[in-house]
Design a protein around this motif. Structure first.
Motif, PDB file in Angstrom:
ATOM      1  N   SER A  67       0.815  -1.212   0.000  1.00 38.01           N
ATOM      2  CA  SER A  67       0.000   0.000   0.000  1.00 38.01           C
ATOM      3  C   SER A  67       0.852   1.266   0.000  1.00 38.01           C
ATOM      4  N   SER A  68       2.149   1.139   0.285  1.00 39.79           N
ATOM      5  CA  SER A  68       3.024   2.306   0.261  1.00 39.79           C
ATOM      6  C   SER A  68       3.316   2.776  -1.163  1.00 39.79           C
ATOM      7  N   LEU A  69       2.982   1.941  -2.147  1.00 43.11           N
ATOM      8  CA  LEU A  69       3.183   2.315  -3.551  1.00 43.11           C
ATOM      9  C   LEU A  69       1.983   3.150  -4.006  1.00 43.11           C
ATOM     10  N   SER A  70       1.958   4.377  -3.554  1.00 39.19           N
ATOM     11  CA  SER A  70       0.776   5.220  -3.765  1.00 39.19           C
ATOM     12  C   SER A  70       0.561   5.609  -5.218  1.00 39.19           C
ATOM     13  N   ASN A  71       1.606   5.456  -6.069  1.00 38.61           N
ATOM     14  CA  ASN A  71       1.476   5.802  -7.494  1.00 38.61           C
ATOM     15  C   ASN A  71       1.111   4.607  -8.366  1.00 38.61           C
ATOM     16  N   LEU A  72       1.000   3.429  -7.746  1.00 40.01           N
ATOM     17  CA  LEU A  72       0.796   2.214  -8.531  1.00 40.01           C
ATOM     18  C   LEU A  72      -0.536   2.251  -9.265  1.00 40.01           C
ATOM     19  N   GLY A  73      -0.464   2.135 -10.595  1.00 42.22           N
ATOM     20  CA  GLY A  73      -1.666   2.132 -11.418  1.00 42.22           C
ATOM     21  C   GLY A  73      -1.970   0.780 -12.023  1.00 42.22           C
ATOM     22  N   VAL A  74      -0.925  -0.009 -12.345  1.00 40.25           N
ATOM     23  CA  VAL A  74      -1.078  -1.330 -12.958  1.00 40.25           C
ATOM     24  C   VAL A  74      -0.410  -2.367 -12.068  1.00 40.25           C
ATOM     25  N   LEU A  75      -1.178  -3.354 -11.627  1.00 35.60           N
ATOM     26  CA  LEU A  75      -0.643  -4.452 -10.808  1.00 35.60           C
ATOM     27  C   LEU A  75      -1.087  -5.762 -11.418  1.00 35.60           C
ATOM     28  N   ASN A  76      -0.123  -6.523 -11.930  1.00 28.78           N
ATOM     29  CA  ASN A  76      -0.426  -7.809 -12.546  1.00 28.78           C
ATOM     30  C   ASN A  76       0.429  -8.890 -11.893  1.00 28.78           C
ATOM     31  N   LEU A  77      -0.201  -9.696 -11.046  1.00 27.97           N
ATOM     32  CA  LEU A  77       0.480 -10.803 -10.357  1.00 27.97           C
ATOM     33  C   LEU A  77      -0.133 -12.142 -10.749  1.00 27.97           C
ATOM     34  N   GLY A  78      -0.891 -12.164 -11.832  1.00 29.89           N
ATOM     35  CA  GLY A  78      -1.621 -13.367 -12.220  1.00 29.89           C
ATOM     36  C   GLY A  78      -0.728 -14.548 -12.560  1.00 29.89           C
ATOM     37  N   HIS A  79      -1.276 -15.750 -12.388  1.00 30.59           N
ATOM     38  CA  HIS A  79      -0.605 -16.999 -12.768  1.00 30.59           C
ATOM     39  C   HIS A  79       0.720 -17.188 -12.033  1.00 30.59           C
ATOM     40  N   ASN A  80       0.628 -17.157 -10.702  1.00 30.12           N
ATOM     41  CA  ASN A  80       1.740 -17.502  -9.828  1.00 30.12           C
ATOM     42  C   ASN A  80       1.227 -18.478  -8.777  1.00 30.12           C
ATOM     43  N   ASN A  81       1.933 -18.576  -7.660  1.00 31.19           N
ATOM     44  CA  ASN A  81       1.514 -19.473  -6.569  1.00 31.19           C
ATOM     45  C   ASN A  81       1.356 -18.694  -5.264  1.00 31.19           C
ATOM     46  N   LEU A  82       0.856 -17.471  -5.362  1.00 30.02           N
ATOM     47  CA  LEU A  82       0.718 -16.628  -4.188  1.00 30.02           C
ATOM     48  C   LEU A  82      -0.375 -17.158  -3.267  1.00 30.02           C
ATOM     49  N   THR A  83      -0.135 -17.031  -1.970  1.00 24.28           N
ATOM     50  CA  THR A  83      -1.077 -17.541  -0.965  1.00 24.28           C
ATOM     51  C   THR A  83      -1.424 -16.424   0.014  1.00 24.28           C
ATOM     52  N   GLY A  84      -2.231 -16.797   1.014  1.00 20.59           N
ATOM     53  CA  GLY A  84      -2.578 -15.840   2.051  1.00 20.59           C
ATOM     54  C   GLY A  84      -3.727 -14.938   1.651  1.00 20.59           C
ATOM     55  N   ILE A  85      -3.891 -13.856   2.386  1.00 18.88           N
ATOM     56  CA  ILE A  85      -5.002 -12.939   2.173  1.00 18.88           C
ATOM     57  C   ILE A  85      -4.483 -11.631   1.590  1.00 18.88           C
ATOM     58  N   PHE A  86      -5.408 -10.801   1.152  1.00 17.42           N
ATOM     59  CA  PHE A  86      -5.036  -9.456   0.749  1.00 17.42           C
ATOM     60  C   PHE A  86      -4.537  -8.688   1.977  1.00 17.42           C
ATOM     61  N   PRO A  87      -3.442  -7.945   1.855  1.00 20.98           N
ATOM     62  CA  PRO A  87      -3.024  -7.115   2.991  1.00 20.98           C
ATOM     63  C   PRO A  87      -4.171  -6.179   3.401  1.00 20.98           C
ATOM     64  N   PRO A  88      -4.357  -5.946   4.702  1.00 23.02           N
ATOM     65  CA  PRO A  88      -5.477  -5.119   5.169  1.00 23.02           C
ATOM     66  C   PRO A  88      -5.505  -3.726   4.549  1.00 23.02           C
ATOM     67  N   THR A  89      -4.326  -3.203   4.187  1.00 27.58           N
ATOM     68  CA  THR A  89      -4.265  -1.841   3.639  1.00 27.58           C
ATOM     69  C   THR A  89      -4.302  -1.812   2.112  1.00 27.58           C
ATOM     70  N   PHE A  90      -4.617  -2.945   1.484  1.00 30.65           N
ATOM     71  CA  PHE A  90      -4.609  -3.020   0.019  1.00 30.65           C
ATOM     72  C   PHE A  90      -5.520  -1.957  -0.591  1.00 30.65           C
ATOM     73  N   SER A  91      -6.612  -1.655   0.081  1.00 38.42           N
ATOM     74  CA  SER A  91      -7.570  -0.683  -0.438  1.00 38.42           C
ATOM     75  C   SER A  91      -6.988   0.715  -0.546  1.00 38.42           C
ATOM     76  N   ASN A  92      -5.828   0.945   0.093  1.00 38.91           N
ATOM     77  CA  ASN A  92      -5.206   2.264   0.036  1.00 38.91           C
ATOM     78  C   ASN A  92      -4.548   2.560  -1.304  1.00 38.91           C
ATOM     79  N   LEU A  93      -4.492   1.565  -2.192  1.00 33.77           N
ATOM     80  CA  LEU A  93      -3.920   1.775  -3.523  1.00 33.77           C
ATOM     81  C   LEU A  93      -4.950   2.494  -4.397  1.00 33.77           C
ATOM     82  N   THR A  94      -5.179   3.751  -4.100  1.00 29.53           N
ATOM     83  CA  THR A  94      -6.268   4.492  -4.741  1.00 29.53           C
ATOM     84  C   THR A  94      -5.971   4.878  -6.187  1.00 29.53           C
TER      85      THR A  94
END
Length: 499
Positions: free
Chosen positions: A160-187
């Motif tokens: 969430s500290s990446l406040s300028n992030l506009g494109v996030l593509n992590l598809g087709h990996n083996n990521l686990t766990g939950i969304f970080p609680p502050t994920f919604s801060n990527l406005t």
């Protein structure tokens, strides 16, 4: 000073001469990167040597003014193999790194020193391990694509500290766990694709209020929870949540809350209740896939308002239709002039197929009403759909003979009539379907002789005529079906020898 300037001018104007490099750190960092490459079949790095200024190396971009520093590295699709050197982190002026579609393996180095980095594209490699948490120190990062790798672990908590992030593509990996609680801060996020991982838990509530998001694809994970009634994403064009564990009813205002929507894929979840009529208000919808859920009630006639709709997949639900009013949706869909796919396979549709099926767009290529409770004859108007490639009417209680309507569907590649009460012979003009690949007529009451014209079906790979009343010899035509993989003639009245 004049001699040094002249030497630098020569370095940029001439070819292979010895050059004074502006920054030894940049030079050695690039050479270290080259050392990590174990295979370079296209010679992409052949110009990378100290005899030429690094700003003249192929696929390297530098700043426009002195000191000339490396600002970009684009080696996409060069078939390189090896490990990505941690020395890249020393190229402190780097703003663009594009290494997609190669064979890089091992772990992704931290790269936390790249304070100018705006674009990092590493898709379609074989990178492993965690996404380095230090990557979140690249505060100017706008575009991050790590899709189609073998990355594991969780999404970095500090993302969430990446406040300028506009494109996030992590598809087709083996990521686990939950969304970080502050994920919604990527406005600033406009494109979020994390399909085909193993994420769990609910989708952060704040995402459903994102005013900038245009693409949200989280399909093929283990996400649970629901789509909240308070959803409000006016710019969203693509919502892909397929193959998760999402449940409950859809927001009644979903079409009004997502007015820009073009793709809606919610298949393979456990949604219940009715399909909201407001879906028809998202006038730009082109694809709707709500299959493999537990939707009940009627198909809303408001879907006929979607003039751009080309695919409507509602199969494997508990949708109902029985009388003229409940079949109104089929009549309304005539307004969808671009419709290519319509599937209501595996629902609870009853009664006769309305004649209005023949008013559907002639662009229709796939029509499936299989595994319902349909009765009566197939309406002759279905022959108006002359561009049909697949027609599925299997597992119903349809009856009567296969009449002239079938002869108009010359483009058929798949005809599925299994498990009904069809009678009479197979028309001889079935041999005109020269593109037919799948022909399933089993478990009916067909009778008579097999027409010789069937030998014209040279593309046929599967032919099932089992459990009927066909008679006569199995003629020589069988030998002409060179592409045949499956043949089932069991439980008939054939006589004579096997040819």
């Amino acid at each position: 000073m004049l001699i040094l300037l002249a030497l630098l001018l020569l370095c940029y104007g001439a070819g292979n001469i010895y050059c004074v490099h502006d920054n030894n750190t940049d030079l050695h960092s690039l050479l270290d990167f080259k050392k990590g490459v174990t295979s370079d079949p296209n010679g992409a790095l052949s110009s990378w040597n100290s005899d030429t200024h690094y700003c003249r190396w192929k696929y390297v971009t530098c700043t426009q003014t002195r000191p000339w520093r490396v600002s970009g590295l684009n080696l996409t699709g060069q078939s390189l193999e090896g490990q990505i050197s941690s020395s890249l982190a020393n190229l402190t002026f780097l703003s663009v790194v594009e290494l997609s579609v190669n064979g890089f393996f091992g772990e992704l180095p931290p790269l936390n020193g790249l304070q100018q980095l705006e674009t990092l594209y590493l898709r379609r490699n074989s990178l492993e391990g965690n996404i380095p948490d230090a990557l979140t120190n690249c505060s100017k990062l706008k575009n991050l694509d790590l899709s189609h790798n073998k990355l594991s672990g969780t999404i970095p908590p500090k993302i969430s500290s990446l406040s300028n992030l506009g494109v996030l593509n992590l598809g087709h990996n083996n990521l686990t766990g939950i969304f970080p609680p502050t994920f919604s801060n990527l406005t600033s996020l406009t494109f979020c694709n994390i399909v085909a991982n193993q994420l769990e838990g609910s989708i952060p509530h704040g995402i459903w209020q994102s005013s900038n998001m245009t693409v949200l694809n989280l399909g093929n994970n283990n996400l649970s929870g629901e789509i909240p009634q308070s959803i409000n994403m006016s710019r969203l064009q693509s919502l892909g949540l397929e193959l998760n564990n999402l449940s409950n009813v859809l927001p009644s205002n979903i079409g009004d809350a997502l007015p820009s929507l073009q793709l809606l894929a919610l298949d393979g979840n456990t949604f219940v209740g009715q399909i909201p009529a407001s879906v028809g208000n998202a006038s730009g919808l082109q694809l709707i896939d709500l299959s493999a859920n537990s939707f009940t009630g009627l198909v809303p006639a408001s879907l006929g308002q979607l003039s751009s709709l080309n695919k409507l997949n509602l199969e494997t639900n508990k949708l109902e239709a029985e009388d003229r009013q409940s079949w109104e949706f089929l009549h309304a869909l005539r307004n969808c002039g671009s419709l290519i796919v319509l599937s209501l396979h595996g629902n609870r549709l009853k009664g006769d197929i309305p004649d209005s099926v023949g008013t559907l767009s002639t662009t229709l290529e796939k029509l499936s009403f299989g595994r319902n409770e349909l009765t009566g004859i197939v309406p002759p108007t279905i022959g108006n759909l002359h561009n049909l490639i697949l027609l599925g009417l299997e597992e119903n209680n349809l009856s009567g003979a296969v009449e002239e309507w079938i002869g108009k569907l010359r483009n058929l590649q798949g005809l599925f009539l299994s498990g009904n009460n069809f009678t009479g012979p197979i028309p001889s003009y079935i041999g005109n379907f020269t593109q037919l690949t799948y022909l399933y007529l089993d478990r009916n009451e067909f009778e008579g002789f097999m027409p010789l014209s069937i030998e014209n079906l040279v593309q046929l790979s599967e032919l099932n005529l089992a459990d009927n009343n066909f008679q006569g010899n199995i003629t020589i035509w069988v030998g002409n079906l060179k592409q045949l993989i499956r043949l089932d003639l069991s439980s008939n009245k054939f006589t004579g020898e096997i040819p």
